[in-house]
Design an enzyme around this catalytic site. Structure first.
Site, PDB file in Angstrom:
ATOM      1  N   LYS A  66       7.320  -4.394  -1.943  1.00  0.00           N
ATOM      2  CA  LYS A  66       8.679  -4.088  -2.031  1.00  0.00           C
ATOM      3  C   LYS A  66       8.821  -3.845  -0.392  1.00  0.00           C
ATOM      4  CE  LYS A  66      12.834  -2.690  -2.668  1.00  0.00           C
ATOM      5  NZ  LYS A  66      13.887  -3.786  -2.974  1.00  0.00           N
TER       6      LYS A  66
ATOM      7  N   GLU B 250      20.661 -16.680  -1.714  1.00  0.00           N
ATOM      8  CA  GLU B 250      20.190 -15.413  -2.566  1.00  0.00           C
ATOM      9  C   GLU B 250      19.842 -15.752  -3.933  1.00  0.00           C
ATOM     10  OE1 GLU B 250      18.930 -12.956  -1.331  1.00  0.00           O
ATOM     11  OE2 GLU B 250      19.043 -11.448  -2.854  1.00  0.00           O
TER      12      GLU B 250
ATOM     13  N   TRP C  93      -2.485  -2.936  -1.703  1.00  0.00           N
ATOM     14  CA  TRP C  93      -1.950  -4.278  -1.802  1.00  0.00           C
ATOM     15  C   TRP C  93      -2.857  -5.310  -0.764  1.00  0.00           C
ATOM     16  CZ3 TRP C  93       0.003  -8.300   1.466  1.00  0.00           C
ATOM     17  CH2 TRP C  93       0.961  -9.227   0.670  1.00  0.00           C
TER      18      TRP C  93
ATOM     19  N   ASN D   2      -2.896   2.778   5.127  1.00  0.00           N
ATOM     20  CA  ASN D   2      -1.838   1.761   4.830  1.00  0.00           C
ATOM     21  C   ASN D   2      -1.713   1.323   6.106  1.00  0.00           C
ATOM     22  OD1 ASN D   2       0.488   0.288   4.441  1.00  0.00           O
ATOM     23  ND2 ASN D   2       1.879   1.873   4.183  1.00  0.00           N
ATOM     24  N   GLY D   3      -1.842  -0.320   6.375  1.00  0.00           N
ATOM     25  CA  GLY D   3      -1.680  -0.865   7.600  1.00  0.00           C
ATOM     26  C   GLY D   3      -2.706  -1.785   7.797  1.00  0.00           C
TER      27      GLY D   3
ATOM     28  N   ARG E 128       6.274  -0.369  -4.254  1.00  0.00           N
ATOM     29  CA  ARG E 128       5.729  -0.970  -3.196  1.00  0.00           C
ATOM     30  C   ARG E 128       4.955  -2.387  -3.269  1.00  0.00           C
ATOM     31  NH1 ARG E 128       6.736   2.211   1.196  1.00  0.00           N
ATOM     32  NH2 ARG E 128       5.019   1.472   2.350  1.00  0.00           N
TER      33      ARG E 128
ATOM     34  N   HIS F 223      20.593 -36.664   0.867  1.00  0.00           N
ATOM     35  CA  HIS F 223      19.903 -37.015   1.945  1.00  0.00           C
ATOM     36  C   HIS F 223      18.389 -36.906   1.548  1.00  0.00           C
ATOM     37  CE1 HIS F 223      23.095 -37.705   4.533  1.00  0.00           C
ATOM     38  NE2 HIS F 223      23.841 -36.510   4.004  1.00  0.00           N
TER      39      HIS F 223
ATOM     40  N   LYS G  79      16.174 -14.970  -5.637  1.00  0.00           N
ATOM     41  CA  LYS G  79      16.207 -14.058  -6.717  1.00  0.00           C
ATOM     42  C   LYS G  79      15.494 -14.597  -7.921  1.00  0.00           C
ATOM     43  CE  LYS G  79      16.677 -10.975  -5.557  1.00  0.00           C
ATOM     44  NZ  LYS G  79      17.155 -10.536  -4.233  1.00  0.00           N
TER      45      LYS G  79
ATOM     46  N   CYS H 223       0.985  -1.169   0.057  1.00  0.00           N
ATOM     47  CA  CYS H 223      -0.173   0.088   0.000  1.00  0.00           C
ATOM     48  C   CYS H 223       0.861   1.441  -0.089  1.00  0.00           C
ATOM     49  CB  CYS H 223      -0.836   0.100   1.141  1.00  0.00           C
ATOM     50  SG  CYS H 223      -2.218  -1.185   1.097  1.00  0.00           S
TER      51      CYS H 223
ATOM     52  N   GLU I  79      11.555 -15.325  -7.293  1.00  0.00           N
ATOM     53  CA  GLU I  79      10.450 -14.359  -7.066  1.00  0.00           C
ATOM     54  C   GLU I  79      10.341 -13.592  -8.473  1.00  0.00           C
ATOM     55  OE1 GLU I  79      11.494 -11.223  -4.414  1.00  0.00           O
ATOM     56  OE2 GLU I  79      13.809 -11.133  -4.685  1.00  0.00           O
TER      57      GLU I  79
HETATM   58  O1  M6R Z   1      13.186  -4.273   3.647  1.00  0.00           O
HETATM   59  P1  M6R Z   1      13.644  -5.447   4.136  1.00  0.00           P
HETATM   60  O2  M6R Z   1      15.104  -5.728   3.793  1.00  0.00           O
HETATM   61  O3  M6R Z   1      13.597  -5.581   5.435  1.00  0.00           O
HETATM   62  O4  M6R Z   1      12.812  -6.427   3.375  1.00  0.00           O
HETATM   63  C1  M6R Z   1      13.183  -7.810   3.673  1.00  0.00           C
HETATM   64  C2  M6R Z   1      12.496  -8.754   2.661  1.00  0.00           C
HETATM   65  O5  M6R Z   1      11.059  -8.585   2.383  1.00  0.00           O
HETATM   66  C3  M6R Z   1      13.244  -8.591   1.014  1.00  0.00           C
HETATM   67  O6  M6R Z   1      14.559  -8.944   1.445  1.00  0.00           O
HETATM   68  C4  M6R Z   1      12.549  -9.615  -0.056  1.00  0.00           C
HETATM   69  O7  M6R Z   1      13.122 -10.906   0.399  1.00  0.00           O
HETATM   70  C5  M6R Z   1      13.134  -9.230  -1.167  1.00  0.00           C
HETATM   71  N1  M6R Z   1      12.149  -8.950  -2.261  1.00  0.00           N
HETATM   72  C6  M6R Z   1      14.232 -10.031  -1.753  1.00  0.00           C
HETATM   73  O8  M6R Z   1      14.458  -9.619  -3.168  1.00  0.00           O
END
Ligand code: M6R
Length: 610
Positions: free
Chosen positions: A605, A483, A76, A102-103, A27, A506, A487, A2, A490
């Site tokens: 985001k 990581e 959102w 927002n919230g 966001r 395993h 990546k 949001c 997502e």
């Molecule tokens: O703003 P933050 O670093 O706390 O966010 C944490 C995660 O939501 C963020 O790293 C998320 O996993 C990313 N989309 C990864 O690319």
């Protein structure tokens, strides 16, 4: 998650609101709406499901909704599906109260029941409509909008950044905040509000951060701040140093690609932020005596920030010989970790607003542990609430998939590892100097990798139709694989799993079949041969292999179908380089599959709900 914006002044509000919402698109959202007030006319509310473009089309890019005061929102979905009815703004039946939120209002159910008994009807499934009608209910009982807002804040549980138009006070926008970001800005004869800086950066570089349980009124002539007792309070504006351009694509097709390319600069800026005259500047309370007394370091974060923690665990334990525990914030906050004053809890977050990370920070503080935040967004909740902060200097990160924030968080963790190692007399002054010099070499080496990116584009196009892939490694290479896996999934929607190379047999190896892509990360000399063996094991079961390794490790050529070499560095820092080909591969696969790279489905985001 949001985004809210608001404007009051002399200009037409709608184009400003649409522009602001566009700059908050990163966001994450699934519907959008705005409400604009014109002197002497009824306030117009327009909403649209889907992309912001739909709202822009409905309003002729804002031209058809006239007025110089308005609020806007990107939603959102949490309570109720994405739809026009659930989109904001919500309003009371007579439009006396119109608001964007927002919230999450946690106690919205009992509040809704109470309001229904009082004769209110509800049209949407949202908690936000309950918030608006509760405000209306209090407005009918109280003397003024400000009193109604204060009473609302005492009654609701949860989080909110709220912007409200009360028809009783047509020349003002009212705002209130708890646990959801909200900042205000002033221009000449105009005031702005937004969830994040990029929304209002073209108009002002001076912003006021709203604190929890604060309210404000915005008008053409100024902003007045209040505490929950409705007493006026004074706030000092903060100067924003980055330019609006940093939040633009600057010729790149996507923000993610631009941000991947900004990594060398971001790393250099972060090093320069914390190293002065060759010395690592730690926050004041992290004295040598305190570091020596540390029993356990906890590192807490979500998603990629958690992955940084996994990497930091290996480096801090090796260089400083302190026991480190890395935990997902969403788990840590509901455990009962035995924390005391000899524990340091490091919370890592790009946005500084992630609900679970903020919850973990609060738990750690309550338990008496010292807290240190590694944060990118200045003035964010985590930065303000932690005992100490070390800022990353990544600049605004717009793409949902983090790249440059991840890289700069790694840098701060390396610096902590070196400083802790020195304070605990585990490394010599000369080692320390050598390691710091090596860190300053990273930007150059990152550039070299970026120059080679077309090779990865070619490779990615071959695998764009894969159904699943694995990323494997051992030790720090496993941290990097985590990581790389995230990546990929997502932004490409391919099921990608990171796995410790030694653990495959395993159970997971049963998933390997002809053509399964396995990406091996091999930067740690000591573990190289072991990972090579694990790659050979999957190859003999039909896997196709992609190796990411350092120049000189040419043994992988005979085994892997494709190898990408990264420059050599101290092995503690190799993740900083090895992650780049993984980011690029994920990016190219995503583009080849036609995914919205910067705004992948279902993601936001800044994850401000649990
Ligand atoms: O703003 P933050 O670093 O706390 O966010 C944490 C995660 O939501 C963020 O790293 C998320 O996993 C990313 N989309 C990864 O690319």
């Amino acid at each position: 998650m949001c985004g809210i914006v608001g404007y009051i002044g002399k200009k037409q509000a709608s184009p400003i609101l649409l522009g602001g919402l566009e700059r908050l698109e990163y966001r994450g959202y699934d519907s959008a709406g705005l409400a604009v007030k014109k002197d002497g006319a009824e306030t117009v509310i327009v909403k649209a499901k889907g992309r912001l473009r739909a709202l822009a089309e409905k309003t002729d890019d804002g031209a058809s909704v006239k007025g110089c005061c308005g609020i806007g929102h990107t939603r959102w979905a949490t309570h109720g599906e994405p739809s026009e009815t659930n989109a904001h703004p919500h309003c009371s039946d007579d439009k006396r109260v119109i608001a964007v939120h927002n919230g999450i209002i946690e106690n919205y159910k009992p509040l809704k029941e109470k309001l229904e008994k009082a004769g209110y009807s509800f049209y949407s499934q949202t908690d936000s409509e309950v918030a608006v009608k509760l405000l209306d209910y209090y407005l009918k009982k109280e003397e003024s909008p400000l009193c109604a807002l204060a009473r609302f804040m005492l009654r609701v549980r949860g989080s909110y950044a709220l912007a409200v138009l009360f028809s009783d006070e047509p020349d003002k926008i009212f705002v209130a905040r708890k646990d959801s970001p909200l900042l205000l800005g002033r221009g000449e004869n105009e005031s702005y509000l937004a969830s994040d800086i990029p929304a209002i950066l073209p108009y002002t570089h001076s912003v006021y951060y709203m604190e929890n349980l604060e309210m404000a009124t915005l008008s053409k002539s100024g902003i007045t701040f209040y505490n929950i007792d409705k007493e006026e309070i004074h706030k000092t504006p903060v100067k924003i140093t980055f330019s609006a351009q940093l939040a633009e694509k600057n010729g790149f097709e996507h923000f993610m690609m631009k941000e991947i390319h900004e990594q060398p600069q971001a790393v250099e800026d972060t090093l320069n932020e914390s190293i002065k005259n060759g010395v690592i500047c730690l926050p004041e309370s992290l004295s040598t005596a305190r570091i020596q007394a540390l029993k356990t370091v906890y590192i807490v974060g979500c998603g990629s920030a958690y992955h940084v923690g996994v990497c930091a665990q290996y480096v801090i334990e090796d260089l400083a010989k302190i026991s480190v525990r890395v935990e997902l914030a969403s788990e840590f906050r509901y455990r009962a970790p035995s924390l005391d004053t000899n524990a340091l809890v490091i919370v890592i977050s790009q946005s500084g607003e992630t609900a679970d990370s903020l919850g973990a920070l609060r738990l750690a503080k309550q338990a008496g542990a010292k807290t240190l935040a590694i944060v990118n967004v200045v003035g964010s909740s985590i930065a303000r609430e932690a005992d100490e902060v070390m800022y990353t200097r990544a600049g605004p990160e717009i793409a949902v998939a983090t790249t440059k924030a991840y890289s700069t968080q790694l840098i701060v963790c390396y610096l902590l590892a070196i400083a802790f190692g020195k304070a605990r007399e585990q490394i010599e002054k000369t080692d320390c100097e050598r390691l710091l010099a090596e860190l300053f070499e990273l930007p150059k080496k990152m550039h070299r990798i970026l120059e080679d990116k077309e090779r990865l584009q070619w490779f990615a196009s071959k695998y764009a139709n894969a159904n699943a892939l694995f990323v494997i490694g051992r030790g720090l290479d496993y941290a990097c694989a985590l990581e790389g896996g995230l990546k990929t999934k997502e932004i490409s929607y391919i099921h990608a799993e990171a796995y410790p190379a030694g653990e495959l047999k395993h159970g997971t190896i049963s998933l390997i079949e002809d053509g399964t892509l396995v990406v091996g990360v091999l930067t740690q000399e000591r573990l190289f041969e072991k990972t090579v063996s694990n790659m050979a094991e999957v190859k003999s079961r039909g896997a196709e292999l992609f190796a990411v390794t350092t120049y000189g490790n040419y043994e992988t050529e005979s085994l892997a179908d494709f190898t990408f070499y990264i420059p050599r560095t101290d092995e503690h820092f190799a993740v900083s380089l090895a992650v780049i080909p993984l980011q690029l591969t994920a990016y190219y696969i995503s583009v080849a599959r036609g995914v919205d790279v910067d705004k992948p489905r279902n993601l936001a985001k800044s994850v401000t709900v649990e």
